[in-house]
Structure formats: structure tokens, C-alpha cells
Enzyme design. Structure first.
Site, PDB file in Angstrom:
ATOM      1  N   CYS A   1       0.847  -1.192   0.000  1.00 20.68           N
ATOM      2  CA  CYS A   1       0.000   0.000   0.000  1.00 20.68           C
ATOM      3  C   CYS A   1       0.885   1.244   0.000  1.00 20.68           C
ATOM      4  O   CYS A   1       2.085   1.158   0.265  1.00 20.68           O
ATOM      5  CB  CYS A   1      -0.971  -0.003   1.181  1.00 20.68           C
TER       6      CYS A   1
ATOM      7  N   ASP B   1      -6.446   8.809 -39.065  1.00 21.96           N
ATOM      8  CA  ASP B   1      -5.869   8.507 -40.365  1.00 21.96           C
ATOM      9  C   ASP B   1      -6.867   7.618 -41.099  1.00 21.96           C
ATOM     10  O   ASP B   1      -7.516   6.762 -40.492  1.00 21.96           O
ATOM     11  CB  ASP B   1      -4.530   7.783 -40.176  1.00 21.96           C
TER      12      ASP B   1
END
Length: 785
Positions: free
Chosen positions: A72, A456
Site C-alpha cells: 500500500c 488517419d
């Protein structure tokens, strides 16, 4: 069946050549350009507005440790405080989910780093390159479960006896409280002592101080309950993190450990680590592919969902690519290994996910900065309450000390600090399951800010390869005979347009065979010629027809109709005139219309940027409903277009194939690579890699990003809201110590569970593939469902 089974070739040429070549497909029938069209590229160097991933420091050595006690941000902070000030340490990268620490340094011997970690009671294990990492221990062992149960019973007993007798310091109460603290609280107290020695204000130090203070003022039952509740909350939090960890590992631990390899005339099972490139392997129905390979013989249907997110099986035959981890659902195939185990597509995905976990998201940086000031400020207030409360307001000293202890618990920003990483990792895991590889929390958070998606055309919105779309007779000859003659001529060419015509003929006349061609020749930039049964034939573009002086107003009108539709017009001619007209075009992907609609539903504007001619760009854009379509763009023009769009609208994403359009991808805030599973470079250069060719996943990513942003805001609001409520209760004397612990750890669990809900963001079906979603569902992408 899906046809996304061909790896994308990568030619290391200039992007200008790619755009010019793509334009020539529609402007000319040039049979000299063989196969290179629309596949040329360069590596996309990354820059951009969002904070891009930082590469390893130059000339720095690297050492990796596995730290089982680090799970943690509290432990991360302790380690940072210890190591960052150490001479010779350059950078620390933390992967809390895998409990790994990477240290970049300029030390001759990394032993001082290990010694410092041992001094923090972190018990580091050195990870060597190429050596498999052992499995992490379970979050909750049987021994820990027993100690928690004992601690809970003892704490409850102490509370009950104290309530019945009214004596919080009687020997039964003290004995039970002591048993509870020793059963579950020793790890916390030990970590608190280590924090004190290193002058670190973390949760363990604050909890230890609260327990010690409660004992000093005779609140033994509450001290025991604080320890028990904190231990239970930590156990549940560890289980939740383990769930996120397993979700990540389930994505990358897919390849089998052994492969069926051909040795001489026999087939033998061998560990994948020992299988060399070029080895022949066999994969049967129901088995997973052990290594990236190329099919040599056999036919099979493969479930590639673990790699690309595709929901339907993909047909594979000789010459096709296999990805390690994909599943043979039907058939048996033999294949040649193309990469070693550590360099497969699956291994690169695993490495990218691991690197993404170590990237600190913007919200994480903000939370860390906030906690840096918040905790000392509240501790200072608690000290002031303990010292000044009796002086200024009277009452006994122990009551004010008690309220100060409550505030010490409230001072811990545990819920706030843990709220971001669990949410980000859950989002990364959900995306990876769906075939979207996000390179870190920066991009997961940044996706919700995108206003424009520049796409594109070739290979993204279209299939990226021309097909025969129109056939029309221009005389008395039947179109079937004219198409046969044209295919016989073009069969001798390798140009993509010629091959499209030949493939179209084969699809329309599967049982026919081409006729012999004599005196075949290539007419550069115009077409081809040849003789069939003594009859001269020409096949080519508009310019060739003009040179042969066989053009007419009727033919001009037909050619203009095709060209205005964005198609390449091809004319079959004799010396006396045209015989037939054919149209070839790069067709739109079936998913592109849904992809554009989904982007619009999210209020993201799609823009097409292409090197093709404006007529082709406009024709494709009209079919898809894209208003802003720009053609004849060289790479520097695309880069300028991205800059202009950013200036006008805000954050911009650019979608390409991952190796082309380098300047535009670098200029965009987020660069997306399509079809990344087949291109090693795309996995390395893209900010977000779409593993298959489905453009709908661009909207999926933005939807996930918006929901992640919503969850992050909720988590921060929850954590701070609960803190403020209990801070007010503590200042007014209405909060108890165990209530503060319960609320603080309860907030931690709330934000953890809320973050874990991102794992279920994408509906799953039949494997782990893409489930088509309605446009309405995308609109709700930023709302918790």
C-alpha cells in the site's frame, strides 16, 4: 469470421513516402509500386502535452526487489523517505500490485539499498533478469485468520465486561485487551516504531500513538477495539488489492508452460523457455498457443480475445501469425516459432502493463501533495488540542488527550491515498481485457479530456487494401469475358490495385482460369499491356486512355463518376477503343460507422487526416458522417493540423497504425495505435494501443476514462467528506476513538470497492471479447452504472 489475422508489415521508410503512395493508389494505376502502398512508416517519437512516460535514467544501473510487505502507499512513502535521500540513488519505480521496487542508481554495489530496506523490515528479495518471479503469498493466511478471530473475541469480551462493570481498568478487561492487542496489533506497533525511528508520519505511527495514548489514560477496551478494527480493515483491503492483482495477472499468465515440439520425427513436450526460434510446434484444438509463431500447415479457428479483445474466432492458415496465449477452438495446426518466450506479444503486453502500473497518475500526484501537508497540519491541531484545551477551556487533561488521539486517527489520509492507485489499476485491467493497452494512469485520466479525435483514413477507418468494387462493360463484350482478360493481364503485376482486380475476378469466377499473355509489359504510371491470342490489349488509368486517343465524352463521364466517388478507375482497351471500365477502392471497415457515431455521442468531434486526394477523403467522410476531412496532407501538414485543432478545440487524440504519421502522433495529447498486436513498434510507441483493428474501441477508451474520472472524484469526495465529518465531531467532543478508526478504515474500504467496480466496466461475452454497445450506452460512459 473476423479477418484480423495478418500481421502489419513495418517498412522503415519515411512517412512522406507512405502518404504519397496512398494517394497514388487513387490517382494512378501504377504497376511499378509493389506492395509498399499504405504500409510504410516510421517510429513515432513521443512528446506531447500530457506528461509522457519517463525513460530509464541514462547510464544508471538497475536493481529490482520483490517486497512482500509492501502492498500500500504507506510502505511506499516510508521507502521513498529512506532511499530517495541516499547518495547514488537516481530514481525509484514502485509497482504496488506486484509488490516490486525498481531502483536506478550509480552505486558500485547495491548492497546499501538492500540493507536500508532490511532496516525498514521490508525483507526484500532480489529479482534477477530472466528468472521467473515466484507467486506472491496469499493476502490472508490461515494463521492470520486465527489471530484476527482471537483478537476480535478478546476485544469484544473486554468491551462487554467494561460495559457491565463500568470498570475499564479491571484485570479481566486489561487481560482481554492485552490479548487482543498482542494477537492482531504487533505488526502495526512494529511498523509504528520503524516509522518513528525514521521520523515518518504514517498510519502505523499514528495508530500506535493512539493505542499507546488510550492505554495511558486507561481506555483499554477502546485500545483493543482500535487494534482489531484496524487489522480487519487492513486484511479486507489486502484481499481487495489481491483481487486487482489477480485481474492483472490473469491477463498475462495465459501462455502454457510447455509446447509440443518436433524433434526429428517425433513430437515431444518441452518447456517454452527452452524452445528456440525456428522450432516446429503443434497446437491441437482446445490448447493455448505457447509461443508467437507462423502457421506452416493446417487450418484452425483461434480465439484471440485474450490478446486482441476480438469476440469471434479468427481463421488461421499457412502464413498467418499466431499469438502466444490464444486458444485453438477448432482444428490442428503446425507452426514455426518466430520469437522466444520472453519476447512474445503476450510478454510485451505484460511488460507494458507492469510499466503502466509504476506510472503515477496526475490525481495520484495531487493526492500525495495534499497528504504531504494535510497529515502534519491535523497532527499539529491534535497536539494543540491536547496542550491548550485544558488551559483555555478547562476540563480534565485526559478528556482533551482523548480527543487529540481521535484526531490523530483522523489525521491519517489512508483512504485518500489508496483511492487513486486501485482505481487506475482496475481501469488498466478492464481495458487490457478488452484489447486496449493503456500505457499508464496519465492517459487513462487524460482520455476524458479529449475534444477531437483525428483519424488517419487508410487502415484505420478503411481496410487498408483496395478491392474491386465496380465492373461495367463499355461495348459489346460480356463483362465476364472482359474481366477475365483484365485479370489475365494484371496477374503478372504485384501492384496492390492490380492484385485487387485479380482477387475480385477470382471471387466472381471461382472456377475460371486465366488465359496466356504474350508480350507483357509495364507502362510506368499508366498500366500494363499484352497480347492474348494475337490481340493487343491495354489496361490502365485515365492517362493511358488519353495517350491511346480512345477517350470520349461518355467514357470521361464514367471515369469522373468513379473518381468523384474516391475510386481508382481502370479501363480495358483495344487499339480501337475501350471495352470495359473497372473501379477499385479501399473499402470502409464495417465497424467504422459505429465508431464515428459513438464518438459523436460522446460529444467528441471526429476529423479525418489523410494523404489521399481530397475527392477520396470527401467520399469516405460522407459515408461515415465526418464533416471535417482533409486530404493531400504530408506528415508535416498533419502535424500542423493537430496543432491547429488543439488551438481551437482543446485536447486532441491522433489515431494511426502506430508506426506511421510520427509527427502528428507526437504532437497529439494521446497517440492511439491500431492493430498493435501485429506490430512490435506500436506497443512501444503508442500511448494507447488498440490490439486489434476495431476503431470502436477509441470511444470505448474515452468512455472508460470518463468513468474512471468520475470514480476518482467520488473516492476523493468520500475520503475527504468522512474526514471533515469526524474532524468536526472530534472538535465538539462527540467522536470516540474506535468510531474514528472504524470510519477511517471504512472510508478506505469504500474507495477500494468503488475503484474495483471499474473491472466490470466492459460487458463480457463468450470469452472476453468485444460486445457491441449501443450509442446510448456511450453517452452514459461518465456516469456510474
Amino acid at each position: 469470421m473476423n479477418q484480423h489475422n495478418k500481421p502489419k508489415p513495418v517498412f522503415h521508410l519515411h512517412a512522406q513516402e507512405k502518404d504519397a503512395c496512398c494517394a497514388s493508389v487513387h490517382d494512378h494505376h501504377d504497376h511499378d509500386h509493389a506492395d509498399a502502398c499504405c504500409t510504410l512508416g516510421t517510429q513515432a517519437s513521443k512528446g506531447a502535452s500530457f506528461a509522457k512516460q519517463t525513460p530509464p535514467p541514462e547510464n544508471a544501473s538497475q536493481v529490482r526487489y520483490r517486497i512482500d510487505k509492501m502492498d500500500c502507499p504507506t510502505e511506499e512513502g516510508l521507502i521513498r523517505n529512506k532511499l530517495e535521500s541516499m547518495q547514488g540513488v537516481v530514481r525509484l519505480d514502485f509497482n504496488l500490485l506486484d509488490r516490486e521496487l525498481t531502483v536506478y542508481h550509480h552505486l558500485d554495489d547495491p548492497q546499501p539499498i538492500a540493507a536500508a530496506l532490511v532496516g525498514l523490515d521490508m525483507a526484500p528479495s532480489l529479482l534477477k533478469a530472466g528468472v521467473p518471479v515466484s507467486a506472491a503469498p496469499p493476502a490472508l493466511s490461515t494463521k492470520l485468520k486465527g489471530l484476527l478471530a482471537l483478537s476480535g473475541l478478546a476485544a469484544a469480551g473486554a468491551e462487554v465486561i467494561a460495559w457491565i462493570t463500568g470498570q475499564e481498568t479491571s484485570w479481566p478487561v486489561v487481560a482481554l485487551a492485552t490479548a487482543s492487542i498482542l494477537s492482531a496489533g504487533l505488526p502495526t506497533l512494529k511498523k509504528g516504531w520503524i516509522a518513528l525511528k525514521n521520523l515518518t508520519l504514517n498510519i502505523y505511527f499514528l495508530m500506535s500513538l493512539a493505542v499507546a495514548g488510550a492505554i495511558i489514560i486507561g481506555k483499554w477496551p477502546e485500545a483493543a477495539m482500535v487494534v482489531f478494527l484496524f487489522a480487519v480493515a487492513e486484511a479486507i483491503e489486502a484481499l481487495s488489492l489481491e483481487r486487482a492483482r489477480n485481474a492483472i495477472k490473469s491477463l498475462t499468465a495465459l501462455a502454457p508452460e510447455t509446447a509440443e515440439v518436433k524433434i526429428g520425427d517425433d513430437w515431444q513436450e518441452q518447456p517454452v523457455a527452452g524452445v528456440a526460434v525456428g522450432s516446429r510446434i503443434r497446437v491441437r484444438a482446445g490448447s493455448r498457443v505457447p509461443l508467437d509463431a507462423r502457421v506452416e500447415s493446417g487450418h484452425a479457428a483461434l480465439d484471440q480475445a485474450p490478446i486482441t479483445g476480438e469476440s469471434l474466432p479468427v481463421d488461421k492458415q499457412a502464413g498467418d501469425t499466431l499469438y502466444a496465449g490464444s486458444i485453438v477452438t477448432d482444428g490442428v495446426i503446425e507452426a514455426t516459432v518466430t520469437t522466444i518466450a520472453g519476447e512474445s506479444t503476450l510478454a510485451r503486453i505484460a511488460a507494458a502493463i507492469q510499466n503502466a502500473q509504476s506510472q503515477r497518475a496526475p490525481t495520484q500526484r495531487f493526492v500525495d501533495q495534499f497528504a504531504h501537508y494535510y497529515t502534519p497540519a491535523v497532527v499539529a491541531v491534535a497536539v494543540a488540542v491536547a496542550l491548550l484545551g485544558p488551559v483555555l477551556f478547562g476540563d480534565i487533561w485526559s478528556d482533551w488527550l482523548y480527543q487529540a488521539l481521535v484526531m490523530l486517527v483522523i489525521a491519517c489520509p489512508c483512504a485518500l491515498v489508496v483511492s487513486t492507485p486501485i482505481t487506475v489499476v482496475s481501469g488498466l485491467a478492464a481495458a487490457a481485457r478488452h484489447g486496449i493497452l493503456i500505457k499508464g494512469g496519465t492517459y487513462l485520466e487524460g482520455g476524458r479530456l479529449l475534444k477531437i479525435i483525428a483519424l488517419d483514413k487508410t487502415g484505420t477507418l478503411t481496410q487498408g487494401k483496395p478491392v474491386l468494387t465496380d465492373t461495367a462493360s463499355f461495348g459489346d463484350m460480356p463483362i465476364e469475358q472482359a474481366l477475365l482478360i483484365a485479370a489475365s493481364l494484371d496477374e503478372h503485376s504485384t501492384h496492390p490495385v492490380a492484385q485487387a482486380l485479380v482477387n475480385g475476378w477470382r471471387a466472381r469466377q471461382p472456377n475460371a482460369v486465366t488465359v496466356p499473355v504474350e508480350d507483357f509489359g509495364v507502362l510506368n504510371g499508366r498500366g500494363v499491356k499484352g497480347s492474348i491470342d494475337g490481340q493487343p490489349w491495354h489496361l490502365g488509368n485515365h492517362r493511358l486512355v488519353e495517350e491511346l486517343s480512345v477517350c470520349s465524352p461518355a467514357l470521361e463521364a464514367r471515369l469522373a463518376e468513379l473518381e468523384n466517388a474516391g475510386k481508382t478507375a481502370i479501363v480495358l482497351c483495344t487499339l480501337s477503343g475501350p471495352v470495359a471500365v473497372f473501379g477499385v477502392a479501399d473499402t470502409i471497415r464495417p465497424e467504422s460507422l459505429q465508431a464515428v457515431a459513438a464518438l459523436k455521442a460522446l460529444h467528441v468531434k471526429p476529423v479525418m487526416l489523410t494523404g489521399d486526394n481530397p475527392a477520396t477523403a470527401r467520399a469516405i467522410a460522407d459515408q461515415l458522417g465526418i464533416q471535417d476531412a482533409r486530404g493531400n496532407l504530408m506528415p508535416e501538414d498533419k502535424q500542423a493540423a493537430i496543432a491547429e485543432l488543439k488551438e481551437r478545440h482543446g485536447a486532441v487524440g491522433m489515431v494511426g497504425d502506430g508506426v506511421n504519421d510520427a509527427p502528428a502522433l507526437a504532437r497529439a495529447d494521446i497517440g492511439f495505435a491500431m492493430g498493435a498486436a501485429g506490430t512490435a513498434t506500436a506497443l512501444e510507441t503508442a500511448d494507447v494501443a488498440i490490439m486489434d483493428d476495431d476503431p470502436r474501441k477509441i470511444a470505448d477508451f474515452i468512455s472508460l476514462s470518463r468513468r474512471a474520472g468520475s470514480v476518482l472524484k467520488q473516492n476523493i469526495g468520500l475520503a475527504l467528506g468522512i474526514k471533515l465529518v469526524f474532524l468536526a465531531l472530534a472538535l465538539t467532543g462527540h467522536a470516540t476513538l474506535w468510531m474514528a478508526v472504524f470510519a477511517d478504515m471504512g472510508a478506505s474500504l469504500l474507495v477500494v470497492f468503488n475503484g474495483l467496480r471499474l473491472l466490470r466496466h466492459f460487458p463480457q461475452q463468450a470469452g472476453t471479447g468485444h460486445k457491441p454497445r449501443s450509442v446510448g450506452e456511450f453517452v452514459k460512459g461518465g456516469v456510474l452504472q
